[in-house]
Design a protein around this motif. Structure first.
Motif, PDB file in Angstrom:
ATOM      1  N   LEU A   5      10.081   2.930   9.416  1.00 57.73           N
ATOM      2  CA  LEU A   5       9.864   3.765   8.092  1.00 57.73           C
ATOM      3  C   LEU A   5      10.124   2.816   6.856  1.00 57.73           C
ATOM      4  N   VAL A   6      10.993   2.044   7.092  1.00 57.06           N
ATOM      5  CA  VAL A   6      11.196   1.146   5.789  1.00 57.06           C
ATOM      6  C   VAL A   6       9.940   0.481   5.550  1.00 57.06           C
ATOM      7  N   ILE A   7       9.322  -0.219   6.536  1.00 55.74           N
ATOM      8  CA  ILE A   7       8.132  -1.051   6.419  1.00 55.74           C
ATOM      9  C   ILE A   7       7.050  -0.088   5.658  1.00 55.74           C
ATOM     10  N   ILE A   8       7.220   1.107   6.234  1.00 51.43           N
ATOM     11  CA  ILE A   8       6.099   2.139   5.338  1.00 51.43           C
ATOM     12  C   ILE A   8       6.286   2.465   4.019  1.00 51.43           C
ATOM     13  N   ARG A   9       7.682   2.524   3.667  1.00 50.38           N
ATOM     14  CA  ARG A   9       8.196   2.624   2.357  1.00 50.38           C
ATOM     15  C   ARG A   9       7.807   1.389   1.589  1.00 50.38           C
ATOM     16  N   ILE A  10       7.746   0.175   2.082  1.00 53.52           N
ATOM     17  CA  ILE A  10       7.471  -0.771   1.538  1.00 53.52           C
ATOM     18  C   ILE A  10       5.692  -0.958   1.016  1.00 53.52           C
ATOM     19  N   MET A  11       5.181  -0.372   2.140  1.00 54.97           N
ATOM     20  CA  MET A  11       3.671  -0.663   2.078  1.00 54.97           C
ATOM     21  C   MET A  11       3.154   0.551   1.179  1.00 54.97           C
ATOM     22  N   GLU A  12       4.036   1.713   1.011  1.00 56.20           N
ATOM     23  CA  GLU A  12       3.395   2.734   0.186  1.00 56.20           C
ATOM     24  C   GLU A  12       3.456   2.473  -1.480  1.00 56.20           C
ATOM     25  N   LYS A  13       4.391   1.376  -1.699  1.00 55.17           N
ATOM     26  CA  LYS A  13       4.179   0.807  -2.993  1.00 55.17           C
ATOM     27  C   LYS A  13       3.044  -0.123  -3.133  1.00 55.17           C
ATOM     28  N   ASN A  14       2.520  -0.707  -1.886  1.00 60.64           N
ATOM     29  CA  ASN A  14       1.304  -1.445  -2.092  1.00 60.64           C
ATOM     30  C   ASN A  14       0.244  -1.130  -1.118  1.00 60.64           C
ATOM     31  N   PRO A  15      -0.295  -0.001  -1.333  1.00 61.00           N
ATOM     32  CA  PRO A  15      -1.034   0.755  -0.258  1.00 61.00           C
ATOM     33  C   PRO A  15      -2.442  -0.302  -0.030  1.00 61.00           C
ATOM     34  N   GLU A  16      -2.857  -0.985  -0.822  1.00 64.65           N
ATOM     35  CA  GLU A  16      -3.929  -1.713  -0.567  1.00 64.65           C
ATOM     36  C   GLU A  16      -3.822  -3.074  -0.115  1.00 64.65           C
ATOM     37  N   HIS A  17      -2.660  -3.689   0.006  1.00 66.17           N
ATOM     38  CA  HIS A  17      -2.341  -5.124   0.253  1.00 66.17           C
ATOM     39  C   HIS A  17      -1.913  -5.203   1.646  1.00 66.17           C
ATOM     40  N   THR A  18      -2.415  -6.185   2.536  1.00 62.43           N
ATOM     41  CA  THR A  18      -1.702  -6.669   3.864  1.00 62.43           C
ATOM     42  C   THR A  18      -0.434  -7.280   3.347  1.00 62.43           C
ATOM     43  N   ILE A  19       0.374  -7.890   4.537  1.00 63.62           N
ATOM     44  CA  ILE A  19       1.456  -8.621   4.196  1.00 63.62           C
ATOM     45  C   ILE A  19       1.165 -10.044   3.378  1.00 63.62           C
ATOM     46  N   PHE A  20       0.318 -10.591   3.742  1.00 65.18           N
ATOM     47  CA  PHE A  20      -0.170 -11.879   3.192  1.00 65.18           C
ATOM     48  C   PHE A  20      -0.261 -11.398   1.525  1.00 65.18           C
ATOM     49  N   GLU A  21      -1.036 -10.611   1.191  1.00 61.75           N
ATOM     50  CA  GLU A  21      -1.332 -10.301  -0.080  1.00 61.75           C
ATOM     51  C   GLU A  21      -0.025  -9.854  -0.872  1.00 61.75           C
ATOM     52  N   LEU A  22       0.506  -9.360  -0.228  1.00 62.28           N
ATOM     53  CA  LEU A  22       2.175  -8.651  -0.818  1.00 62.28           C
ATOM     54  C   LEU A  22       2.932  -9.946  -1.066  1.00 62.28           C
ATOM     55  N   LEU A  23       3.015 -10.834   0.154  1.00 60.04           N
ATOM     56  CA  LEU A  23       3.690 -11.960  -0.085  1.00 60.04           C
ATOM     57  C   LEU A  23       3.654 -12.719  -1.446  1.00 60.04           C
ATOM     58  N   SER A  24       2.408 -13.036  -1.615  1.00 61.15           N
ATOM     59  CA  SER A  24       2.045 -13.699  -2.818  1.00 61.15           C
ATOM     60  C   SER A  24       2.154 -13.016  -4.025  1.00 61.15           C
TER      61      SER A  24
END
Length: 313
Positions: A5-24
């Protein structure tokens, strides 16, 4: 469950990015790519370990005399055909795997004839801490939920992501508990520890009037489930490399990775002990990737968005 659920909360703030785009986005171009490369190595290592373990088990239980590279080629063909199509095909394959393997846990009920419930007792005879110390080994079996970092942007109904991952983790937990209890009440405590693959030994004791060597049939179907471990990790590695080098199509990278897989058996054939050592290393890195990293990224992301919001204000 909580970390999912923590991971989903992270991705909700960046819904269109994968982890690789998010890290950049969070850490800048170069540090983000460096962290992305670590994730790629973890995914590639996970897929390779699962493939090695699969070949090892198949050689022990079904086809002892076949060459490793032949099994590798046979497995690479369907894996490539599914993975090259992307997330949609992987999702459809996952649905198919669920439908064709639902009967396997139910089949274990046929093994529960000569059972001894007393094998479970006394519960906690050695104290609480030895029980808690084994939690680490069960954590390894639940690894894979961290791939939500990759899957989330492709979801159509992102609002149901939390519900879906809770159901998925719950189903996995129920199957694990059922299987573990079935082994413990069928085999004596001194006996169950002698088996490397107790579930296969459990299937071996099942006798049906119209079928023999049931464990071989189940293992053949279980290949589908193992592929559902290999394929998402392999896709993550191929997608990550493609995004790091600025390519949209992951298929060329996928072909290179699978070609290296085919060459690998000619130079390296891991033994059972080596696979165990590799699995232990995978478990340790998996704990950091799936348990420590999401908490760190969640806290960092909260600070990042707070600071950005304040700067805009």
């Amino acid at each position: 469950m909580l970390l999912s659920l923590v991971i989903i909360r992270i991705m909700e703030k960046n819904p269109e990015h994968t982890i690789f785009e998010l890290l950049s986005t969070y850490f800048g171009k170069w540090l983000g790519k460096g962290l992305g490369a670590v994730w790629i190595m973890f995914a590639a290592y996970s897929a390779s370990l699962a493939m090695f373990a699969t070949i090892h088990i198949i050689k022990i239980w079904i086809v002892q005399d076949i060459r490793n590279y032949i099994l590798m080629i046979l497995f690479v063909i369907p894996i490539y055909m599914i993975t090259k199509q992307g997330i949609r095909m992987i999702g459809l394959f996952a649905e198919l795997v669920l439908m064709v393997t639902l009967w396997i846990p139910i089949l274990l009920l046929f093994a529960l004839k000569d059972i001894q419930w007393m094998y479970l007792f006394p519960i906690g005879k050695v104290g609480v801490f030895p029980i808690l110390s084994t939690i680490k080994s069960t954590i390894y079996s639940f690894l894979g939920f961290e791939l939500v970092f990759i899957l989330y942007p492709f979801l159509k109904d992102k609002k149901s992501a939390s519900k879906g991952i809770v159901i998925a983790n719950s189903l996995s937990m129920i199957v694990y508990v059922m299987t573990t209890i079935a082994c413990f009440i069928r085999f004596a405590p001194s006996e169950v520890t002698d088996y490397v693959y107790p579930v296969l030994n459990l299937l071996k004791v099942i006798r049906l009037p119209f079928m023999e060597r049931l464990e071989i049939i189940c293992l053949s179907f279980y290949l589908f489930m193992i592929f559902m471990t290999i394929i998402p990790y392999l896709y993550t590695a191929a997608l990550g490399i493609s995004q790091l080098i600025g390519k949209q199509d992951h298929r060329n990278v996928l072909r290179i990775l699978l070609f290296l897989w085919i060459l690998l058996p000619f130079f390296f054939i891991p033994t059972s002990s080596q696979i165990t050592q590799m699995a232990n290393l995978w478990g340790i890195t998996g704990v950091y990737s799936a348990f420590v990293f999401p908490i760190f990224l969640w806290i960092y992301g909260w600070i990042f968005h707070f600071v950005r919001k304040e700067a805009k204000s």
